[in-house]
Design an enzyme around this catalytic site. Structure first.
Site, short mmCIF file in Angstrom:
data_model
loop_
_atom_site.label_atom_id
_atom_site.label_comp_id
_atom_site.label_asym_id
_atom_site.label_seq_id
_atom_site.Cartn_x
_atom_site.Cartn_y
_atom_site.Cartn_z
CG ASP A 204 -0.26 0.15 2.60
OD1 ASP A 204 1.04 -0.18 2.53
OD2 ASP A 204 -1.22 0.25 3.38
CG ASP B 185 7.14 13.46 20.84
OD1 ASP B 185 7.88 13.47 20.14
OD2 ASP B 185 6.03 14.19 20.91
CD GLU C 119 11.80 15.29 20.48
OE1 GLU C 119 11.91 15.79 19.45
OE2 GLU C 119 10.72 15.36 21.15
#
Ligand code: GLC
Ligand code: MG
Length: 534
Positions: free
Chosen positions: A26, A208, A270
């Protein structure tokens, strides 16, 4: 080394799930694609990269406004990427090979389509309302304060909710509303999410944008002098009020306590702040284990600049702390592009693998992929990061990534820059990466030795890595002319070149009684002979 501390000697690898390998045609990378490509990462022999752990970018259900960093269900897999069973299979296959897996923990915000936010915005008195951050407009109808979204395109960090006539906060896109971490229910729910993945067997988290999870409780304006900064900005006296608050560390301590309860699990932060005085609070203590050294990304191609940033952080870090060194990520321009060409990418790789810290290789860096700007009409990212997210170049045709049309175009250099061709050529960048990583595995000095800077100038940087019985000199030429590197005279008379970015030199002896001559764009690792000159 106790197994708990495996990460201290590991080499990490970032798999950007959407762009790594597509198993079903895909055009979108998926979990089964990764499982099928584990041999490239580590098949237990030096014919593979030899990485010890993978960080997977978010693969959770998401409307993909920010390629999965907008999560609509934290404990499932997006249909485009597979199923939870595919995840379990990947985890088991990786563990069989001794490869650990870190998953991405996005705690600052959710997707606008997350059921929590759908509830929260349904009415002002919904119990979930306070899971997010809402505020009334100023009297003139303007957003509640002057905070900005981290993305320039997005303007203010506040968007108006028509239905309930209040603004909600988003540090990134309007499709990524910020969670309210001052609400104990949010914290409890997040703890459940941590445990869900830990119980499934993941080896840790890449956390994150974690410096953003707490905001000024009164939502006060940022000081006018620094109000235009979208990201962290250091100022001698002023502090931003929408990030890097002390309360962030309470949450990180909670996370650490949970990880410690499992054992051997790691948190890699991060923390996009280039001020190392602030960064050092985030890792190496009772919070996260390690964090990316952001300032490394901001250096020009210059020996003095690299020495200063490496030594600067080393001087500030808590004792025993280790930073994580990435040359590039899905947010940062490719190394070959940023530093101006493939020869410098080789020197940068040698630097990364020999510094004291945890190296993290972004997919495609090992073959020198460069930035690939998408053609008009195929732009996905609001913040201009598509060029660093192009499909992994497995072979000269592109079929190695997908049998369909890839979601972003591959680089025009596909015919020369691909895994299949480089795997067959020991002089390639991939060949160098493999040698570097496997050499590192066998070298106590690189894995856990001391670091001592020796010399630096615009055109060079040299340092010593040392462990009992092993002394390695690393010398890097940052110029495209030959460079003479002056060395202190306590290094002994000579050594053997173990690794060079110019393969012809490996295995040769060098005399160190005078300056060391480096070829243009050359980096070397020299094993110093012991005092007797053996
Ligand atoms: C981190 C991610 C980046 C994302 C942002 C918002 O910086 O690395 O890709 O856009 O957080 O989640
Ligand atoms: Mg697919």
């Amino acid at each position: 080394m106790p197994d708990q501390e495996w990460w201290r000697e590991a080499v990490l690898y970032e798999v950007y799930v959407r762009s790594f390998a597509d198993s079903d045609g895909d055009g979108v990378g998926d979990l089964r694609g990764i499982t099928a490509r584990l041999d490239h990462l580590n098949d237990g022999t030096p014919a593979s990269l030899g990485v010890d752990a993978i960080w997977l970018s978010p693969f959770y259900p998401s409307p993909q406004h920010d390629v999965g960093y907008d999560i609509s269900d934290h404990i499932a897999v997006d249909r485009a990427y597979g199923t939870l069973a595919d995840f379990d299979e990947l985890l088991a296959a990786a563990h069989d090979r001794g490869i650990r897996i870190l998953v991405d923990l996005v705690m600052n915000h959710t997707s606008i389509e997350h059921p929590w936010f759908v509830d929260a915005r349904s009415r002002r008195d919904h119990p979930k309302r306070s899971w997010y951050i809402w505020a009334d407009p100023r009297p003139d109808g303007a957003p509640p304060n002057n905070w900005l979204s981290s993305f320039e395109e997005c303007g203010s960090a506040w968007s108006w909710d028509e239905g309930t006539e209040q603004f909600y906060l988003h540090s990134f896109m309007p499709e990524q509303p910020d969670l309210n971490w001052r609400n104990p229910e949010v914290r409890e729910e997040m703890r459940r999410i941590w445990r869900f993945w830990l119980d499934r067997g993941v080896d840790g988290f890449r956390v994150d944008a974690v410096h953003r999870i707490m905001k000024d409780i009164d939502l006060l304006d940022n000081p006018a002098e620094i109000a235009q900064a979208r990201r962290h900005l250091s100022h001698p006296a002023l502090r931003q009020r929408n990030l890097d608050l002390p309360e962030v560390h309470d949450v990180l301590r909670e996370l650490r306590a949970v990880l410690d309860g499992y054992g051997g699990r790691v948190a890699l932060g991060e923390v996009p702040m280039s001020d190392d005085r602030r960064l050092v609070d985030y890792f190496g203590g009772d919070g996260m284990h390690t964090a990316f050294h952001l300032a490394l990304w901001e250096q020009p191609w210059n020996g003095t600049a690299f020495r200063e940033v490496v030594d600067g952080l080393a001087a500030l870090m808590r004792p025993g702390a280790l930073p994580t060194h990435a040359l590039s990520t899905h947010d940062i321009p490719r190394t070959a592009y940023r530093f101006g060409g493939p020869r410098r990418a080789r020197v940068a790789a040698l630097l990364q693998m020999t510094l004291r810290g945890v190296p993290c290789v972004y997919y495609g860096e090992e073959i020198g992929m460069t930035n690939v700007p998408p053609p008009p009409g195929r732009v996905h990212d609001v913040d201009g990061r598509d060029p660093v997210r192009s499909p992994m170049q497995w072979d000269a045709t592109g079929a190695g990534f997908s049998s369909g049309t890839p979601w972003l175009p591959a680089g025009p250099d596909l015919a020369e820059v691909n895994v299949a061709d480089q795997a067959a050529d020991p002089r390639s960048l991939l060949g160098l990466y493999r040698r570097l990583i496997w050499f590192r595995k066998r070298s106590a000095a690189l894995r856990r030795g001391t670091y001592r800077p020796l010399t630096a100038g615009d055109d060079h940087f040299g340092y010593l890595r040392e462990a009992p019985g092993e002394r390695l000199l690393v010398a890097l030429n940052f110029s495209s002319g030959a460079a003479w590197v002056d060395l202190p005279d306590d290094l002994g008379c000579g050594g053997r070149v173990e690794l060079s970015t110019r393969p012809g030199r490996e295995g040769r002896d060098v005399d160190l009684r005078g300056p060391l001559l480096l070829a243009p764009d050359e980096g070397v690792v020299v094993r110093l002979h012991d005092e007797e000159g053996s």
